[in-house]
Design an enzyme around this catalytic site. Structure first.
Site, mmCIF file in Angstrom:
data_model
loop_
_atom_site.group_PDB
_atom_site.id
_atom_site.type_symbol
_atom_site.label_atom_id
_atom_site.label_comp_id
_atom_site.label_asym_id
_atom_site.label_seq_id
_atom_site.Cartn_x
_atom_site.Cartn_y
_atom_site.Cartn_z
ATOM 1 N N ASP A 40 1.013 -0.980 -0.382
ATOM 2 C CA ASP A 40 0.234 -0.560 0.168
ATOM 3 C C ASP A 40 0.938 1.110 0.313
ATOM 4 O OD1 ASP A 40 -1.644 1.976 0.271
ATOM 5 O OD2 ASP A 40 -2.840 1.038 1.785
ATOM 6 N N ASN A 67 4.767 1.983 -10.677
ATOM 7 C CA ASN A 67 3.844 1.856 -11.931
ATOM 8 C C ASN A 67 1.950 2.380 -11.309
ATOM 9 O OD1 ASN A 67 3.454 -0.970 -11.360
ATOM 10 N ND2 ASN A 67 2.349 -1.351 -12.840
ATOM 11 N N TYR A 144 -4.062 15.933 -9.687
ATOM 12 C CA TYR A 144 -3.309 14.904 -10.204
ATOM 13 C C TYR A 144 -2.201 15.183 -11.009
ATOM 14 C CZ TYR A 144 -2.835 10.821 -13.626
ATOM 15 O OH TYR A 144 -1.973 9.709 -14.263
ATOM 16 N N LYS A 148 1.538 14.593 -10.482
ATOM 17 C CA LYS A 148 2.743 13.669 -11.538
ATOM 18 C C LYS A 148 3.477 14.278 -12.216
ATOM 19 C CE LYS A 148 0.651 9.913 -11.841
ATOM 20 N NZ LYS A 148 1.507 8.244 -12.205
#
Length: 235
Positions: A40, A67, A144, A148
């Protein structure tokens, strides 16, 4: 893709049974050693435990592919986005990637080599035209994008730090991949790519991962490889 190339593969999931089933399927199809582990990304001790278990099962760790990440409930509107939601994106996508790199680093440093591949996103390279989401419930939260983008920054500086040990660190920035989204979105997004389609799930990242993991990329580090069908360059 790595199993097809003959690599022993460790698969992780928050659910141990799910990881173990995926590992068993890979072993049956490709005849390679596999291991399924619970991990996790939001839990530091879970990350540490998974890497300890991996070390107990295999003598070497040559390739780490970060990933995994998270999508969380979000308004999709910058002016109303709650801080908790922003923090959860960062913790899953960026902090989780850092934790995995940190736990892998001592083994790779001892071996004097290895390849780390982080999955970023093209959303962090261009401002998003949110009209592609018209008529759907889909959103692209700024959290997000920010998380990233952080992965790309982490990739560059981890590559600079670990290069002295012969460890290469690169990122892949995928474009949109077709995963059962509404037809209107698929059509709108595809029209914004040079190839006129979205990525094929389970296919179009294999070559990029294998390249960056292999000796074919022995002089490539600190790089972000864009795999997006021309999306970011199509105006």
């Amino acid at each position: 893709g790595l199993a097809e190339a003959g690599a022993a593969v460790i698969v992780t999931s928050r659910q141990a049974a799910k990881a173990q089933q995926a590992a068993a399927d890979l072993a049956a199809r490709h005849g390679v050693p596999t291991l399924g582990l619970a991990l996790d990304l939001m839990d530091e001790e879970s990350v540490r435990r998974a890497f300890r278990d991996a070390a107990a099962a295999f003598e070497r760790l040559d390739i780490l592919v970060n990933n995994a990440g998270g999508h969380f409930p979000a308004t999709g509107r910058l002016e109303t986005e709650p801080l908790d939601g922003f923090d959860r994106y960062v913790r899953a996508n960026l902090t989780g990637t850092f934790l995995c790199i940190r736990e892998a680093a001592p083994r790779l440093m001892k071996q004097q080599g290895g390849a780390i591949i982080n999955i970023a996103s093209v959303t962090s390279l261009v401002g998003r035209d949110r009209s592609v989401y018209a008529g759907t419930d889909m959103k692209n939260p700024v959290a997000y994008t920010a998380s990233k983008a952080g992965v790309i920054g982490l990739t560059v500086d981890a590559a600079a730090y670990l290069g002295a040990w012969g460890i290469r660190v690169n990122a892949i920035a995928p474009g949109g991949f077709e995963r059962g989204q509404p037809a209107s979105f698929i059509q709108a997004y595809s029209a914004r790519t040079m190839l006129g389609r979205m990525g094929r799930d389970g296919q179009d990242l294999k070559g990029a991962v294998l390249f960056l993991a292999s000796d074919a990329a022995a002089y490539v580090t600190g790089h972000t490889l864009v795999v997006d069908g021309g999306f970011t360059r199509f105006k």
